[in-house]
Design an enzyme around this catalytic site. Structure first.
Site, PDB file in Angstrom:
ATOM      1  N   HIS A  26      -4.691  -1.604  -4.014  1.00  0.00           N
ATOM      2  CA  HIS A  26      -6.048  -2.018  -3.612  1.00  0.00           C
ATOM      3  C   HIS A  26      -7.052  -1.758  -4.735  1.00  0.00           C
ATOM      4  O   HIS A  26      -8.148  -1.261  -4.519  1.00  0.00           O
ATOM      5  CB  HIS A  26      -6.468  -1.290  -2.336  1.00  0.00           C
ATOM      6  N   SER A  41       0.834  -1.196   0.000  1.00  0.00           N
ATOM      7  CA  SER A  41       0.000   0.000   0.000  1.00  0.00           C
ATOM      8  C   SER A  41       0.877   1.256   0.000  1.00  0.00           C
ATOM      9  O   SER A  41       1.551   1.536  -0.992  1.00  0.00           O
ATOM     10  CB  SER A  41      -0.965  -0.045   1.190  1.00  0.00           C
TER      11      SER A  41
END
Length: 246
Positions: A170, A134
């Protein structure tokens, strides 16, 4: 032992819940170790939790995951001050740097205050595998889509730029990320963006994307480019990694 050339593994994964521990390293973390080429001793992992504010409970869970995996883990903490005297020497003494998710905007600001942006580039050039999830993926690129500034996604464009692309993480689990990445590419903020579904990682040798890998089935990676008709998104089918042995 270092990777034979500058290597980055940028992911939207790497962790899973354990049965006896809160956190385990999944296949993507193990693949980062494989990319380093270490053998004949315990791998040395540098954990960087700047994006979580060096949250102690997260560090403790990652340390437990490293113990289960058979890795030696050192946390590099920058709050309230660096926890080691020689930050550069510490980074260079490890096989893999694993950067946790959280606020990429805060991560970049704090790293620059402490000169860690320059140190990470030197480590990359020296063959230390740079990896993360991330925020720990976006940081290596020119930027990407982030919720660092609030619940609404916004662009961050001051990444380290080791990889000359935008980055979308994501991609399948946060519905706002795909349209924002498409808009940023369409507007020329990023010439190209490389994106990952949850459980997928992108392997770079130097600045070249050489492979997509996955720890979860049915997931994809994507390259988003500008085209005459607007924006084109190409799906890349990742290679499934073997499940880690515990």
């Amino acid at each position: 032992m270092t990777a034979p050339e500058p290597t980055i593994l940028a992911t939207s994964g790497g962790h899973r819940a354990g049965t006896r521990t809160r956190l385990l390293f999944d296949a993507l973390v193990h693949h980062a170790v494989d990319l380093s080429g270490v053998h004949g001793r315990r791998p040395r992992i540098l954990y960087v939790g700047t994006a979580t504010g060096d949250a102690e409970h997260v560090t403790a869970r990652v340390a437990e995951a490293a113990r289960v995996a058979g890795y030696d883990l050192t946390p590099l903490q920058l709050f309230p001050m660096p926890n080691v005297e020689d930050v550069e020497g510490t980074v260079l003494a490890h096989d893999v740097v694993w950067v946790m998710g959280g606020s990429v905007a805060n991560l970049l600001a704090v790293w620059r205050v402490h000169g860690l942006d320059v140190i990470m580039r030197r480590a990359w050039q020296a063959g230390v595998v740079l990896a993360g999830v991330s925020a720990g993926s976006i940081c290596w690129f020119e930027g990407g889509a982030t919720d660092s500034f609030g619940p609404g996604l916004r662009p961050v464009t001051d990444g380290l730029g080791l990889l000359p692309y935008g980055n979308g993480v994501h991609y399948d689990s946060d519905v706002g990320r795909r349209p924002l990445i498409h808009r940023l590419v369409a507007e020329g903020v990023f010439r190209t963006a490389h994106c990952t579904d949850d459980g997928v990682g992108l392997v770079y040798r130097g600045t070249e994307l050489v492979e997509a890998v996955a720890e979860l089935p049915g997931k994809g990676a994507y390259v988003v480019r500008r085209a005459d008709a607007g924006v084109v998104e190409e799906r890349i089918e990742p290679r499934m990694l073997p499940a880690p042995r515990l």
